[in-house]
Design an enzyme around this catalytic site. Structure first.
Site, short mmCIF file in Angstrom:
data_model
loop_
_atom_site.label_atom_id
_atom_site.label_comp_id
_atom_site.label_asym_id
_atom_site.label_seq_id
_atom_site.Cartn_x
_atom_site.Cartn_y
_atom_site.Cartn_z
N LYS A 115 0.82 -1.22 0.00
CA LYS A 115 0.00 0.00 0.00
C LYS A 115 0.85 1.26 0.00
O LYS A 115 0.43 2.31 -0.51
CB LYS A 115 -0.95 -0.02 1.20
CG LYS A 115 -1.84 -1.27 1.27
CD LYS A 115 -2.72 -1.42 0.04
CE LYS A 115 -3.41 -2.77 -0.05
NZ LYS A 115 -4.19 -2.93 -1.30
N GLY A 164 -8.46 -1.86 5.82
CA GLY A 164 -8.67 -1.59 7.23
C GLY A 164 -7.93 -2.54 8.16
O GLY A 164 -7.96 -2.37 9.38
N LYS A 200 -1.82 11.26 7.81
CA LYS A 200 -2.73 12.15 8.52
C LYS A 200 -4.05 11.41 8.66
O LYS A 200 -4.50 10.77 7.71
CB LYS A 200 -2.91 13.42 7.69
CG LYS A 200 -3.94 14.38 8.20
CD LYS A 200 -3.30 15.42 9.08
CE LYS A 200 -4.35 16.16 9.91
NZ LYS A 200 -3.91 16.33 11.30
N HIS A 207 -15.86 7.45 2.21
CA HIS A 207 -15.06 6.46 1.51
C HIS A 207 -15.69 6.26 0.14
O HIS A 207 -16.79 5.72 0.02
CB HIS A 207 -15.08 5.15 2.31
CG HIS A 207 -14.14 4.12 1.80
ND1 HIS A 207 -14.10 2.84 2.29
CD2 HIS A 207 -13.19 4.17 0.85
CE1 HIS A 207 -13.17 2.16 1.66
NE2 HIS A 207 -12.61 2.94 0.78
N LYS A 236 -18.11 -3.62 4.67
CA LYS A 236 -19.16 -2.75 4.14
C LYS A 236 -20.52 -3.39 4.36
O LYS A 236 -20.66 -4.62 4.29
CB LYS A 236 -18.91 -2.50 2.65
CG LYS A 236 -17.63 -1.69 2.41
CD LYS A 236 -17.19 -1.70 0.96
CE LYS A 236 -15.81 -1.08 0.84
NZ LYS A 236 -15.09 -1.53 -0.36
N GLU A 274 -9.46 3.44 -4.40
CA GLU A 274 -10.14 3.92 -3.20
C GLU A 274 -9.67 5.33 -2.86
O GLU A 274 -8.46 5.58 -2.84
CB GLU A 274 -9.84 3.01 -2.01
CG GLU A 274 -10.45 1.64 -2.10
CD GLU A 274 -10.26 0.86 -0.80
OE1 GLU A 274 -9.76 1.43 0.18
OE2 GLU A 274 -10.61 -0.33 -0.80
N ARG A 291 -8.96 -6.52 -8.03
CA ARG A 291 -9.89 -7.65 -8.19
C ARG A 291 -11.28 -7.12 -8.52
O ARG A 291 -11.54 -5.92 -8.42
CB ARG A 291 -9.97 -8.41 -6.87
CG ARG A 291 -10.43 -7.48 -5.76
CD ARG A 291 -10.72 -8.16 -4.42
NE ARG A 291 -11.38 -7.23 -3.53
CZ ARG A 291 -10.78 -6.38 -2.72
NH1 ARG A 291 -9.46 -6.32 -2.68
NH2 ARG A 291 -11.48 -5.56 -1.94
N ARG A 337 -25.67 -5.91 1.80
CA ARG A 337 -24.98 -7.19 1.98
C ARG A 337 -25.70 -7.94 3.08
O ARG A 337 -25.65 -7.55 4.26
CB ARG A 337 -23.53 -6.97 2.40
CG ARG A 337 -22.69 -6.29 1.35
CD ARG A 337 -21.24 -6.37 1.78
NE ARG A 337 -20.39 -5.64 0.86
CZ ARG A 337 -19.06 -5.69 0.89
NH1 ARG A 337 -18.46 -6.42 1.82
NH2 ARG A 337 -18.33 -5.01 0.02
C1 MV4 Z 1 -8.22 6.12 6.67
C2 MV4 Z 1 -9.27 6.85 7.26
C3 MV4 Z 1 -9.00 8.15 7.67
N1 MV4 Z 1 -7.78 8.67 7.51
N2 MV4 Z 1 -7.02 6.71 6.52
C4 MV4 Z 1 -10.54 1.97 6.24
C5 MV4 Z 1 -10.45 0.96 5.15
C6 MV4 Z 1 -9.11 1.11 4.56
N3 MV4 Z 1 -9.17 1.05 3.13
C7 MV4 Z 1 -8.63 2.46 5.04
N4 MV4 Z 1 -9.64 2.98 5.88
C8 MV4 Z 1 -9.59 4.26 6.35
N5 MV4 Z 1 -8.39 4.87 6.24
C9 MV4 Z 1 -6.82 7.95 6.92
N6 MV4 Z 1 -5.60 8.52 6.75
C10 MV4 Z 1 -10.52 6.23 7.33
C11 MV4 Z 1 -10.69 4.93 6.88
C12 MV4 Z 1 -12.01 4.37 6.93
C13 MV4 Z 1 -12.67 4.08 8.14
C14 MV4 Z 1 -12.08 4.29 9.37
C15 MV4 Z 1 -12.75 4.02 10.56
C16 MV4 Z 1 -14.06 3.50 10.50
C17 MV4 Z 1 -14.66 3.26 9.30
C18 MV4 Z 1 -13.98 3.55 8.11
C19 MV4 Z 1 -14.60 3.32 6.89
C20 MV4 Z 1 -13.95 3.62 5.73
C21 MV4 Z 1 -12.66 4.14 5.76
#
Ligand code: MV4
Length: 448
Positions: A115, A164, A200, A207, A236, A274, A291, A337
């Protein structure tokens, strides 16, 4: 392409088999000893048991799956999502056996699987990326200085993580080094790689993800975005296309960024970029999935393009055959879902036998599932056993249609997510399109 082995289970295996049928491609299902009764086994032309119930011995058993493909003369393997879909070694093994892997090259999977490297590649391509470290952070001194520059809160992520997994939030400088040690240890245990990077932390972003399609000749188009903010423990719950937060001008910008990113790395296959979208409408690249995704049907319903068929065509070496001007969105789609669990303040899994099942239908409704009345959901796998998708000419019609379909959907014998889905649909903030990634936790904390 004449014969495809479907290296997955459940609803996505069935989804792939359906696409193959329409393309006159023979299918080979694989299954574990716990999945003999699944519809994906019944609908395939052939089926091979690849091991006992635990995924590590069946759906993740590279040797057995490759052997099944060779013995049965498969000329391609479709990996679905999860399992082997993003394992560069598996894509390499397919290549070594002259079997087409329905996906990108092993190198592209590897790049996007790291990543931190993926972010660097996308920054290089000119995409806005989440502010953070340039690449992995090696020393405590570096960690402290980067976090101070970013300002708190910051988030520590595992380079080999994603979706996540392996994330640690840090609210104040005193906690940074302790959290980074935990993050490293967790990453090492989960992925066999302890590299971490720093970002940060955005407190309540949305999202948003952009669907791209790319052929091996360098043609890339995007199919708009999906709203994926409604998650619980990074799973999700409900997705929609388009996002109520994305206006036409923003969609053009998001789409251009996603297409440029895919072109910069010579991407081939369907893929998802994303992004986090902040309250000011600014977006930042987060990671790329190489994917087909669980939530792909909402895009299919709005754009009228069968993404799994496109994957198979692209893998067979066919050109896309259309450009950005050749794709158009119409209407709005949402997906629920459906999982075998009671969702509340305290959630609990609920595998078992479905004693009664009535599935909804009618205009604009789609039900993707491998279950039927009398089927027993095994306890070994993900709790999702069906996806209910509703399309409408606008968001309000799609929401009303989803509510109608959830009313028609009868599932007895197990507990399901349906009551919680209804609750989301009834929420005023959700109806108005005003929500962020915090919404689900807020809704749960408001529950008595
Ligand atoms: C984050 C974020 C806020 N700030 N990164 C969650 C899934 C993965 N793809 C990355 N995710 C996140 N990354 C930064 N710098 C918020 C999420 C996030 C999330 C965080 C807490 C609870 C639910 C979430 C749902 C989607 C994304």
């Amino acid at each position: 392409m004449q014969r495809v082995l479907v290296a997955n289970r459940g609803e996505i295996a069935l989804r792939i088999i359906r696409a193959c049928r329409e393309l006159n491609i023979e299918t080979i299902a694989i299954y574990s000893e716990a999945d003999r009764d699944s519809l994906h086994v019944k609908y395939a032309d052939r089926a091979v048991c690849v091991g006992p119930a635990p995924s590590a011995q069946s759906y993740l058993n590279l040797q057995n799956i490759i052997s099944a493909a060779v013995v049965h003369g498969a000329d391609a393997i479709h990996p679905g999502y999860g399992y082997l879909s993003e394992q560069p070694l598996f894509a390499e093994m397919c290549e070594a056996h002259k079997i087409v892997f329905v996906g990108p090259s092993p190198e592209q999977i590897e790049l996007m699987g790291d990543k931190s490297r993926a972010k660097a590649a996308m920054a290089e391509a000119g995409l806005p990326v989440i502010p953070g470290s340039d690449g992995p952070v090696d020393s405590d001194a570096e960690l402290i200085s980067i976090a101070d520059d970013l300002g708190y809160p910051v988030i520590i992520k595992a380079a080999a993580g994603g979706g996540g997994r392996g994330m640690r939030l840090v609210w104040k400088p005193e906690d940074l080094l302790q959290q980074s040690k935990i993050a490293r240890a967790e990453a090492q245990a989960a992925f066999g790689n302890d590299q971490i990077y720093l970002e940060k932390y955005f407190v309540n972003p949305r999202h948003i993800e952009v669907q791209v399609l790319a052929d091996q000749y360098g043609s890339v188009v995007h199919l708009g975005e999906r709203e994926c903010s409604l998650q619980r423990r990074h799973q999700k719950l409900l997705e929609e296309c388009p996002s109520p937060a994305v206006h036409d001008e923003l969609r053009v910008q998001l789409g251009a960024a996603a297409v440029n990113g895919a072109k910069a790395v010579g991407y081939r296959n369907v893929g998802t970029m994303e992004f986090l979208l902040d309250a000011d409408g600014k977006f930042y690249f987060m990671e790329m999935n190489t994917r087909i995704q669980v939530e792909h049907p909402v895009t299919e319903m709005v754009y009228g393009i069968d993404l799994v068929k496109e994957q198979l065509r692209i893998a067979a070496g066919e050109p896309l055959g259309y450009d950005q001007a050749g794709v158009a969105a119409y209407g709005h789609a949402i997906e629920c879902r459906i999982t075998a669990e009671a969702i509340g303040k305290t959630s609990r899994p609920s595998p078992g036998t479905i004693t009664r099942l009535y599935v909804p239908g009618g205009y604009g409704i789609r039900w993707d599932s491998h279950v039927y009345q009398g089927y027993t959901i095994p306890p070994y796998y993900d709790s999702m056993f069906g996806k209910l998708i509703a399309w409408g000419t606008d968001r309000e019609e799609a929401l009303r249609r989803m509510e109608r379909a959830l009313d028609e959907l009868v599932i007895e014998g197990i507990e399901t997510s349906i009551p919680f889905h209804r609750q989301i649909l009834q929420d005023r903030r959700f109806r108005q399109g005003e929500f962020s990634t915090r919404f689900v936790d807020e809704l749960l904390s408001e529950q008595i």
